[in-house]
Design an enzyme around this catalytic site. Structure first.
Site, PDB file in Angstrom:
ATOM      1  N   SER A 199       0.845  -1.196   0.000  1.00 57.00           N
ATOM      2  CA  SER A 199       0.000   0.000   0.000  1.00 57.00           C
ATOM      3  C   SER A 199       0.881   1.248   0.000  1.00 57.00           C
ATOM      4  O   SER A 199       1.910   1.281   0.667  1.00 57.00           O
ATOM      5  CB  SER A 199      -0.875  -0.023   1.253  1.00 57.00           C
ATOM      6  N   HIS A 201       0.080   4.473   1.027  1.00 57.36           N
ATOM      7  CA  HIS A 201      -0.011   5.520   2.067  1.00 57.36           C
ATOM      8  C   HIS A 201       0.701   5.164   3.367  1.00 57.36           C
ATOM      9  O   HIS A 201       0.731   5.956   4.303  1.00 57.36           O
ATOM     10  CB  HIS A 201      -1.470   5.923   2.317  1.00 57.36           C
ATOM     11  N   THR A 237     -10.067   2.462 -15.829  1.00 57.59           N
ATOM     12  CA  THR A 237      -9.044   3.430 -16.242  1.00 57.59           C
ATOM     13  C   THR A 237      -8.070   3.665 -15.095  1.00 57.59           C
ATOM     14  O   THR A 237      -8.482   3.856 -13.952  1.00 57.59           O
ATOM     15  CB  THR A 237      -9.714   4.762 -16.668  1.00 57.59           C
ATOM     16  N   CYS A 325      -8.391   1.058  11.685  1.00 58.01           N
ATOM     17  CA  CYS A 325      -9.704   0.590  11.260  1.00 58.01           C
ATOM     18  C   CYS A 325     -10.547   0.135  12.433  1.00 58.01           C
ATOM     19  O   CYS A 325     -11.749   0.058  12.336  1.00 58.01           O
ATOM     20  CB  CYS A 325      -9.559  -0.567  10.281  1.00 58.01           C
TER      21      CYS A 325
END
Ligand code: PLP
Length: 388
Positions: A199, A201, A237, A325
């Site tokens: 990931s 970030h 896209t 989370c």
């Protein structure tokens, strides 16, 4: 008061050089890479350049990298993709109880769809025993998924040993390397993995961007159907600025990886030692040595984790009680419970994770503030009276 950010495992600020690299692709080279004119082809070239950077950081070939919307999608793709592509061979998956929710919840979903999941035990440090992996394998096992390092307690798992077992048994092996890629050396061949999630970030790249490494020859189905992007493995896209940002973040991480790990390990150990010396009834969660260079996770008896976080916040210090989370939920951390902590001890946990901009002065400020906060909270704590 200057803010002290110690929640780098939740997310990191985007590196100014990453922002600069991304900016050009919002306005200048904004073409759709699926088009034939040069604007589009320029964008396509940029995607491939980023793919090479990501691949080189983890010892992969560029065509083995698929860009995703982050670690969560990469984990979902790996687990559901392999499960559905291989269900004729078997329906059994092996994982650990300390995985991120992106893996745990995907496993629960697959259980509802008829797959069988074995959650291996872990020891008090959160370590999986490779011998348990070997014992759990049946002739129906199609996938093993064990995270490279825990986002909560920082323990680094014996992935290379598990990789050898998976290879011998010819079972696909996935690891969630969201907390390790860019922080400590990660090489897909040394680890012996077939799939690896990462990931952006967590390594000073943009949010909403990640990748899944898929070893050549691995059978998995796509989650997204539509256009032919990403060699038909993920339609849609491409997020060009995000892809450029991930590539740049990986490139920067690669340049600094060894030096930064040494610096952070020193600061981490200063913080752990200082807290153990200054606060009674406090315990380190996770492995003392096999742990991420930036992770400190402590259980403080007779105090609620949330109260510590809120009181630290009043002094402009950002920490967390567990993974980002779950920190808004009142459930005790599933990771800490799996390591054998009682719900009370798990509720008293505090995670402080260090990063690029953490300094020795910041660590000193935490070492001054936290003992004071704990003493204040304990003075009002019904838990302390009950525990006495
Ligand atoms: N896996 C681990 C170990 C993580 O720490 C995280 C994020 O906290 C994820 C997966 C999810 O990644 P993302 O936020 O990119 O969806």
């Amino acid at each position: 008061m200057k803010r002290i950010y110690l929640d780098y495992a939740a997310t990191t600020p985007t590196h100014p050089e990453v922002v600069k690299a991304m900016a050009a692709y919002f306005t200048g080279a904004f073409g759709n890479p699926s088009t034939l004119y040069s604007y589009g082809q320029e964008a396509k070239g940029v995607i491939e350049e980023a793919r090479v950077k990501v691949a080189s950081l983890i010892g992969a070939q560029d065509e083995e990298i698929v860009f995703t919307s982050g670690g969560t999608e990469a984990d979902n793709f790996a687990l559901k993709g392999v499960a559905y592509a291989n269900e004729k061979r078997g329906n059994h998956i092996i994982t650990s109880p300390i995985e991120h929710h992106a893996v745990i919840e995907t496993c629960k979903f697959l259980e509802r769809k008829g797959f069988r999941v074995t959650y291996l035990p872990v020891d008090r440090y959160g370590l999986v025993d490779p011998a348990d992996v070997r014992r759990a394998i049946t002739d129906k096992t199609i996938l093993i998924s064990v995270m490279h390092a825990s986002n909560e307690i920082g323990t680094i798992e014996p992935i290379t040993e598990i990789g050898k077992i998976a290879k011998e048994a010819e079972i696909y092996f996935h690891t969630d390397a969201v907390q390790t890629a860019g922080h400590i050396p990660v090489d897909v061949n040394e680890l012996g993995v077939d799939l690896l999630s990462l990931s952006a970030h967590k390594i000073y790249g943009p949010k909403g961007m990640g990748a899944l490494y898929i070893r050549k020859g691995t059978k998995l189905v796509a989650l997204m159907h539509g256009g032919e992007q990403e060699r038909r493995r993920r339609a849609g896209t491409e997020n060009i600025p995000g892809i450029v940002g991930l590539g740049k973040a990986m490139e920067l991480a690669q340049q600094e990886i060894g030096k930064e790990a040494v610096r952070l390990t020193y600061l981490r150990d200063q913080l752990i030692k200082g807290l153990l010396e200054r606060i009674d009834h406090i315990h380190l969660n996770g492995h003392p040595r096999m742990r991420l260079p930036n992770n400190v996770n402590m259980s403080v008896d007779f105090v609620e984790g949330e109260s510590m976080v809120l009181n630290l916040d009043l002094e402009s210090i950002c920490g967390s009680t567990g993974s980002a989370c779950s920190s808004s939920s009142l459930e005790p951390s599933h990771v800490l419970l799996a390591t054998g902590l009682s719900p009370e001890q798990a509720h008293g946990s505090l995670r402080l994770t260090l990063g690029k901009w953490t300094t020795e002065e910041e660590i000193s400020r935490v070492l001054e503030a936290l003992p004071r906060i704990v003493a204040k909270l304990r003075a009002m704590s019904p838990l302390l009276k009950a525990g006495k």
